[in-house]
Design a protein around this motif. Sequence first.
Motif, PDB file in Angstrom:
ATOM      1  N   GLY A  86       0.185  -1.845  -8.566  1.00 55.32           N
ATOM      2  CA  GLY A  86       1.312  -2.764  -8.656  1.00 55.32           C
ATOM      3  C   GLY A  86       1.908  -3.219  -7.345  1.00 55.32           C
ATOM      4  O   GLY A  86       2.977  -3.841  -7.335  1.00 55.32           O
ATOM      5  N   PHE A  87       1.248  -2.916  -6.224  1.00 51.64           N
ATOM      6  CA  PHE A  87       1.723  -3.376  -4.926  1.00 51.64           C
ATOM      7  C   PHE A  87       0.859  -4.557  -4.462  1.00 51.64           C
ATOM      8  O   PHE A  87      -0.204  -4.812  -5.022  1.00 51.64           O
ATOM      9  N   ASP A  88       1.292  -5.245  -3.434  1.00 50.25           N
ATOM     10  CA  ASP A  88       0.585  -6.444  -2.998  1.00 50.25           C
ATOM     11  C   ASP A  88       0.151  -6.327  -1.540  1.00 50.25           C
ATOM     12  O   ASP A  88       0.916  -6.689  -0.628  1.00 50.25           O
ATOM     13  N   PRO A  89      -1.065  -5.848  -1.294  1.00 51.57           N
ATOM     14  CA  PRO A  89      -1.539  -5.740   0.090  1.00 51.57           C
ATOM     15  C   PRO A  89      -1.842  -7.093   0.726  1.00 51.57           C
ATOM     16  O   PRO A  89      -2.082  -7.172   1.926  1.00 51.57           O
ATOM     17  N   PHE A  90      -1.836  -8.167  -0.089  1.00 51.44           N
ATOM     18  CA  PHE A  90      -2.092  -9.512   0.422  1.00 51.44           C
ATOM     19  C   PHE A  90      -0.807 -10.226   0.847  1.00 51.44           C
ATOM     20  O   PHE A  90      -0.866 -11.346   1.341  1.00 51.44           O
ATOM     21  N   ALA A  91       0.360  -9.597   0.661  1.00 56.62           N
ATOM     22  CA  ALA A  91       1.620 -10.220   1.061  1.00 56.62           C
ATOM     23  C   ALA A  91       1.637 -10.425   2.576  1.00 56.62           C
ATOM     24  O   ALA A  91       1.003  -9.655   3.318  1.00 56.62           O
TER      25      ALA A  91
END
Length: 248
Positions: free
Chosen positions: A231-236
């Motif tokens: 549920g995290f966004d490493p592409f942010a």
Amino acid sequence: MDEVEVVVAHSERATLRVGDVFLKVDADQARIDVEVEAMALAPVPTPRVLWRKPPVLAITAVPGTALGRLGEPSTASPTAWARAGAAVRTLHDAPLPPWTGRRRRGPDELAAELDGECELLVANGLLPAGLVTRNRRIAEAALRPWTPAFTHGDLQIEHVFVDGDEVTGIIDWSEAGRGDALFDLATLTLGHEEHLGDVIAGYGTGVDLDVIRAWWSTRSLLGVRWLAEHGFDPFAPGCEVDVLKSRM
């Protein structure tokens, strides 16, 4: 009545905040054991344990604000970053804890894990092959023997709190143990390369910049898929994928 704030929550653990109290819910009691013992031994400011009733640990909030956040510019002063480096040095110079640490891997084991993860990143279409290959090459410098130190193990920028220029607390000690000191420094400065010089100014000698950069690549390669699946966004912007791209 204070509101309940969900600080972080995924399938492994959850952290809630109610006023000045944090409630950490973790089914893995070994992880909580490490956190409690590490906070008792660490020669730096840490939260105070209020009570423990498995699977919940209650601790106090630490004063101040986080040194910064991944993906956002840090508003902390260069002096605050330097004093964070000095606090980390104090930890690394402390006597080793009696346990080895969770998920501590030797160079060969880490290389095998990294190779497997790189294959999955490309096979699943998460990252382009060229980006993965370049960062895997950089990561090689981290795959060497190191002298164990008392390390935090997950020293993200959001885990170091400051008030003005002073370090007021370091939180989230569940990954603490005997580890590579440069991994801690790389984790603290991940995505904030512009403050690496400040941190080293406070930390002192014994820092190999190539190894720091190698740990940036290693941590990011190993983290992208896990973050995306939880549920995290490493592409942010400014996060793990941008860290990998910055090495190109």
